[in-house]
Design a protein around this motif. Structure first.
Motif, short mmCIF file in Angstrom:
data_model
loop_
_atom_site.label_atom_id
_atom_site.label_comp_id
_atom_site.label_asym_id
_atom_site.label_seq_id
_atom_site.Cartn_x
_atom_site.Cartn_y
_atom_site.Cartn_z
N ASN A 61 0.83 -1.22 0.00
CA ASN A 61 0.00 0.00 0.00
C ASN A 61 0.85 1.26 0.00
OD1 ASN A 61 -2.40 -1.39 -0.05
ND2 ASN A 61 -2.66 -1.41 2.17
N GLU A 62 1.96 1.24 0.71
CA GLU A 62 2.81 2.42 0.77
C GLU A 62 3.52 2.66 -0.56
OE1 GLU A 62 6.58 4.14 3.35
OE2 GLU A 62 5.21 2.67 4.22
N ILE A 63 3.92 1.57 -1.20
CA ILE A 63 4.66 1.71 -2.45
C ILE A 63 3.72 2.01 -3.62
CG2 ILE A 63 6.08 0.46 -4.12
CD1 ILE A 63 7.40 -0.95 -1.75
N THR A 64 2.50 1.46 -3.58
CA THR A 64 1.57 1.60 -4.71
C THR A 64 0.37 2.45 -4.37
OG1 THR A 64 0.36 -0.41 -4.05
CG2 THR A 64 2.27 -0.68 -5.52
N LYS A 65 0.52 3.41 -3.45
CA LYS A 65 -0.63 4.22 -3.06
C LYS A 65 -1.12 5.10 -4.20
CE LYS A 65 2.56 7.46 -0.84
NZ LYS A 65 2.92 8.10 0.44
N ASN A 66 -0.25 5.43 -5.15
CA ASN A 66 -0.70 6.24 -6.29
C ASN A 66 -1.62 5.46 -7.21
OD1 ASN A 66 1.50 4.61 -6.97
ND2 ASN A 66 1.87 5.80 -8.82
N LEU A 67 -1.54 4.12 -7.17
CA LEU A 67 -2.40 3.32 -8.02
C LEU A 67 -3.85 3.36 -7.55
CD1 LEU A 67 -0.11 0.19 -8.57
CD2 LEU A 67 -0.45 2.14 -10.08
N GLU A 68 -4.05 3.50 -6.24
CA GLU A 68 -5.41 3.56 -5.72
C GLU A 68 -6.13 4.80 -6.23
OE1 GLU A 68 -5.24 3.30 -1.54
OE2 GLU A 68 -4.35 1.28 -1.49
N GLU A 69 -5.39 5.91 -6.36
CA GLU A 69 -6.00 7.14 -6.87
C GLU A 69 -6.45 6.97 -8.32
OE1 GLU A 69 -3.04 10.07 -6.38
OE2 GLU A 69 -2.99 9.95 -4.18
N GLN A 70 -5.83 6.06 -9.05
CA GLN A 70 -6.20 5.83 -10.45
C GLN A 70 -7.19 4.67 -10.59
OE1 GLN A 70 -2.48 5.11 -12.41
NE2 GLN A 70 -1.59 7.05 -11.79
N ASN A 71 -7.76 4.20 -9.47
CA ASN A 71 -8.73 3.10 -9.49
C ASN A 71 -8.14 1.87 -10.17
OD1 ASN A 71 -11.14 1.80 -8.95
ND2 ASN A 71 -12.16 2.56 -10.80
N THR A 72 -6.88 1.58 -9.81
CA THR A 72 -6.15 0.48 -10.41
C THR A 72 -5.91 -0.61 -9.38
OG1 THR A 72 -5.07 1.98 -11.96
CG2 THR A 72 -4.01 -0.14 -11.60
N SER A 73 -6.02 -1.87 -9.79
CA SER A 73 -5.81 -3.01 -8.90
C SER A 73 -4.39 -3.53 -9.05
CB SER A 73 -6.81 -4.14 -9.23
OG SER A 73 -8.14 -3.67 -9.11
N PHE A 74 -3.83 -3.92 -7.89
CA PHE A 74 -2.45 -4.42 -7.86
C PHE A 74 -2.48 -5.81 -7.23
CE2 PHE A 74 1.83 -4.93 -6.20
CZ PHE A 74 2.60 -4.48 -7.27
N LEU A 75 -1.89 -6.82 -7.89
CA LEU A 75 -1.92 -8.19 -7.43
C LEU A 75 -0.52 -8.79 -7.47
CD1 LEU A 75 -4.52 -7.73 -9.61
CD2 LEU A 75 -5.24 -9.84 -8.48
N ILE A 76 -0.25 -9.69 -6.49
CA ILE A 76 1.04 -10.39 -6.42
C ILE A 76 0.77 -11.87 -6.24
CG2 ILE A 76 3.26 -10.57 -5.25
CD1 ILE A 76 2.90 -7.76 -4.23
N PHE A 77 1.48 -12.70 -7.03
CA PHE A 77 1.37 -14.15 -6.93
C PHE A 77 2.76 -14.73 -6.78
CE2 PHE A 77 -2.15 -12.57 -9.44
CZ PHE A 77 -3.26 -13.23 -8.90
N ASP A 78 2.84 -15.86 -5.98
CA ASP A 78 4.13 -16.53 -5.87
C ASP A 78 4.29 -17.52 -7.01
OD1 ASP A 78 2.53 -18.64 -5.23
OD2 ASP A 78 3.13 -18.78 -3.13
N GLU A 79 5.37 -18.33 -6.94
CA GLU A 79 5.66 -19.26 -8.03
C GLU A 79 4.56 -20.31 -8.20
OE1 GLU A 79 9.48 -20.66 -6.83
OE2 GLU A 79 10.52 -19.18 -8.09
N GLU A 80 3.86 -20.65 -7.12
CA GLU A 80 2.79 -21.64 -7.19
C GLU A 80 1.43 -21.01 -7.42
OE1 GLU A 80 3.06 -23.91 -3.65
OE2 GLU A 80 5.06 -24.73 -4.11
N GLU A 81 1.43 -19.75 -7.82
CA GLU A 81 0.23 -18.97 -8.13
C GLU A 81 -0.66 -18.77 -6.90
OE1 GLU A 81 -1.85 -20.56 -11.51
OE2 GLU A 81 -0.42 -19.62 -12.89
N ASN A 82 -0.04 -18.81 -5.71
CA ASN A 82 -0.77 -18.44 -4.50
C ASN A 82 -0.84 -16.92 -4.45
OD1 ASN A 82 -1.08 -21.12 -3.48
ND2 ASN A 82 1.10 -21.07 -2.87
N GLN A 83 -2.00 -16.41 -4.17
CA GLN A 83 -2.19 -14.95 -4.13
C GLN A 83 -1.58 -14.40 -2.85
OE1 GLN A 83 -5.88 -13.02 -5.67
NE2 GLN A 83 -6.05 -12.28 -3.58
N ILE A 84 -0.55 -13.57 -3.03
CA ILE A 84 0.12 -12.97 -1.88
C ILE A 84 -0.55 -11.66 -1.47
CG2 ILE A 84 2.31 -12.01 -1.09
CD1 ILE A 84 3.72 -13.96 -2.93
#
Length: 592
Positions: free
Chosen positions: A203-226
């Protein structure tokens, strides 16, 4: 076409500038519309570039923070105190000792970084799975969670292992086995697990994305949603999309179109994705189009205003310069700036005024210099006529003295009369402005011959001359007066031997003639008077200032005489002349 060209060429300058301004505006308009259309075509690519750039920056920042926390787990696992405490815990059976060691161990975890930013807690387990935790948000991990951590760390054999968030524990965990390395047995002493607030990091690193109504997602190597910052999007996985080399595509989720940008991390092997609603793109394009048209209209008005000002900055200075030139045409060469209080710019129009001013000043200067030269020429002609009064009478008289001295056996008198006659003939003969250096030195030698018979051993004259310079042309009669001054102001003012050195050499492409003596020297005040010519000469009357002015008239301001003198240290007089000089060179200099 030819008539149109002639019509344009005969227009007044103001009208030409108006036409030029209109052409510039028309070109600007066509170019602006073309650029606008081209910008719309490139807009989609620009969206990807910005999204990819934002994703890359976020990815690098998150990876950097994760690497810091990974190093923190390594620091804990290899800490000497932690190793010692875990070893003692494995050996003691006293509950009191275990309590005291556990307290020290928790304190040590705080010292290492249990209270660091993004760290929820540090969970430390001995080899009996006894927990020792420190941090700002302690949590007892379930047996299932602990068993999961032990299994993944066991596979890494002391290396780092990552455990994704779960429903019961939303933190990301970086863990590793603690192995005994103090005695190099590498036996397992326990397990360390650092619970990370992954949501706060993202949230701290990608807080500017929230202002643009943009979704941010992270997955590990086994496609587990981090991580995912938008709960409205249903659970997705990278394998659902056809990943291509472009790194972006348009996808449909919940019947809505999204612009998908994705990137795979190099260090952790995670996949990062950005989802932007496609509808937002058209809103941005519309806003961009409106902004461009408003800007274009504003620039159009600004260019019209600047065009009118621009016309004045060119036409007005040229008209002013025209008035000055008309004044000069009347014969009034006393330059006076009609706009002395006005400040002109440094462009070509302003430079025209500046160059015109310099030209007029130079013309007036050259007129004054020419007037001075004419006066100097008239004065020289007058002195030459005076010096040439009945010269044959002087020559015949000296020749009679010479022969009488030879008949009488007076060798000294004969040589003095012969040398004096040579010096007189040289000084009166004004046929040539320049003579070879060897002839000028002959005049000095004859003059020294006369003075040696007068002062005998008190006068020591020496020469250091490069033979290749003997045929170089120099102004006539510039050395003898300087040598005479050295005798007059040096030898006659001192007791003892007066040493005079004539040194002639080449320096930096010029001829450097130096006449130095060991006389009493001059004070600074008297030296300044000599340089300015404000003194009464004791010699021939041909002062140093006269010689200096003659040299500058012949060769320019870069040449002339330099004087250096100190009390009781003698005097040095240096003459700087051009290496290549003849009558044509002198005429070229005088004609400038």
């Amino acid at each position: 076409m030819h008539n149109l060209k002639n019509y344009y060429m005969n227009l007044r300058l103001k009208h030409k500038m108006v036409i030029l301004t209109l052409l510039v505006l028309l070109t600007f308009s066509i170019g602006g519309l073309s650029i606008l259309q081209y910008a719309f075509n490139l807009y989609n690519k620009e969206i990807y570039r910005q999204s990819a750039q934002a994703l890359q920056v976020s990815t690098n920042s998150i990876e950097a923070e994760m690497k810091k926390l990974e190093r923190l787990s390594y620091q804990i696992a290899t800490d000497t105190y932690v190793q010692s405490y875990l070893t003692e815990l494995s050996k003691t059976e006293s509950n009191y000792n275990r309590y005291m060691i556990g307290a020290e161990l928790r304190k040590r975890l705080i010292d290492i970084g249990a209270l660091s930013k993004y760290v929820e807690s540090i969970q430390l387990y001995d080899k009996y799975d006894e927990e020792y935790a420190s941090g700002i948000a302690l949590k007892n991990l379930s047996d299932k969670r602990l068993e999961e951590i032990k299994n993944i760390t066991k596979l890494e054999e002391g290396g780092v292992a990552w455990a994704p968030p779960t429903k019961e524990d939303a933190t990301m965990i970086v863990a590793r086995d603690i192995r005994e390395y103090l005695d190099f047995s590498f036996a397992r002493l326990g397990t360390v697990a650092v619970r990370i607030d992954i949501e706060e990091i993202v949230n701290e690193i990608t807080k500017n994305l929230e202002e643009q109504n943009t979704s941010f997602l992270i997955f590990d190597e086994e496609e587990n949603q981090i991580f995912m910052n938008d709960n409205q999007i249903e659970s997705i996985k990278p394998s659902q999309f056809h990943i291509n080399q472009q790194g972006y595509q348009i996808v449909k989720i919940n019947k809505e179109r999204y612009f998908l940008t994705y990137s795979e991390a190099n260090e952790l092997g995670w996949t990062y994705m950005i989802l932007t609603p496609y509808s937002n793109l058209f809103m941005v394009i519309s806003q961009t189009r409106t902004a461009v048209f408003v800007t274009y209209f504003a620039l159009f008005l600004i260019v019209i205003f600047l065009g009118s000002r621009f016309t004045g900055t060119i036409v007005n200075p040229i008209e002013s310069l025209n008035q000055k030139m008309k004044k000069v045409q009347t014969g009034n060469l006393d330059y006076y700036d009609l706009e002395s209080e006005a400040s002109f710019t440094k462009d070509e129009a302003g430079q025209l005024h500046e160059n015109f001013k310099k030209m007029m000043n130079q013309i007036n200067y050259l007129i004054g210099e020419n007037y001075k030269k004419q006066l100097l020429i008239k004065e020289s002609e007058y002195k030459t006529l005076q010096a040439q009064v009945n010269p044959h009478f002087l020559y015949n008289t000296l020749e009679s003295i010479n022969w009488s001295a030879k008949i009488a056996g007076e060798k000294k008198i004969s040589q003095m009369a012969e040398s004096l006659g040579y010096v007189l003939r040289s000084s009166i003969n004004m046929k040539s402005t320049l003579i070879p250096l060897k002839e000028e030195i002959s005049i000095v030698d004859h003059y020294i011959t006369i003075q040696k018979y007068r002062f005998e051993e008190r006068l020591l004259f020496q020469k250091q001359i490069y033979e290749e310079l003997l045929n170089v042309n120099v102004p006539k009669f510039i050395l003898q007066p300087i040598v005479e001054n050295a005798i007059r102001y040096g030898l006659q003012e001192m007791v003892g031997v007066c040493e005079i050195l004539l040194d002639i050499k080449e320096e930096h492409g010029n001829i450097c003639i130096t006449v130095s003596d060991n006389g009493p020297g001059m004070t600074l005040k008297h030296l300044n008077n000599v340089i300015k010519g404000n003194y009464e000469p004791k010699g021939t009357g041909i002062g140093l200032r006269n010689i200096n002015e003659r040299i500058k008239i012949l060769f320019g301001e870069n040449y002339g005489i330099k004087i250096d003198s100190e009390i009781n240290k003698g005097t040095n007089i240096k003459i700087i002349l051009p290496r290549e000089a003849d009558d044509s060179y002198v005429q070229n200099i005088a004609g400038r």
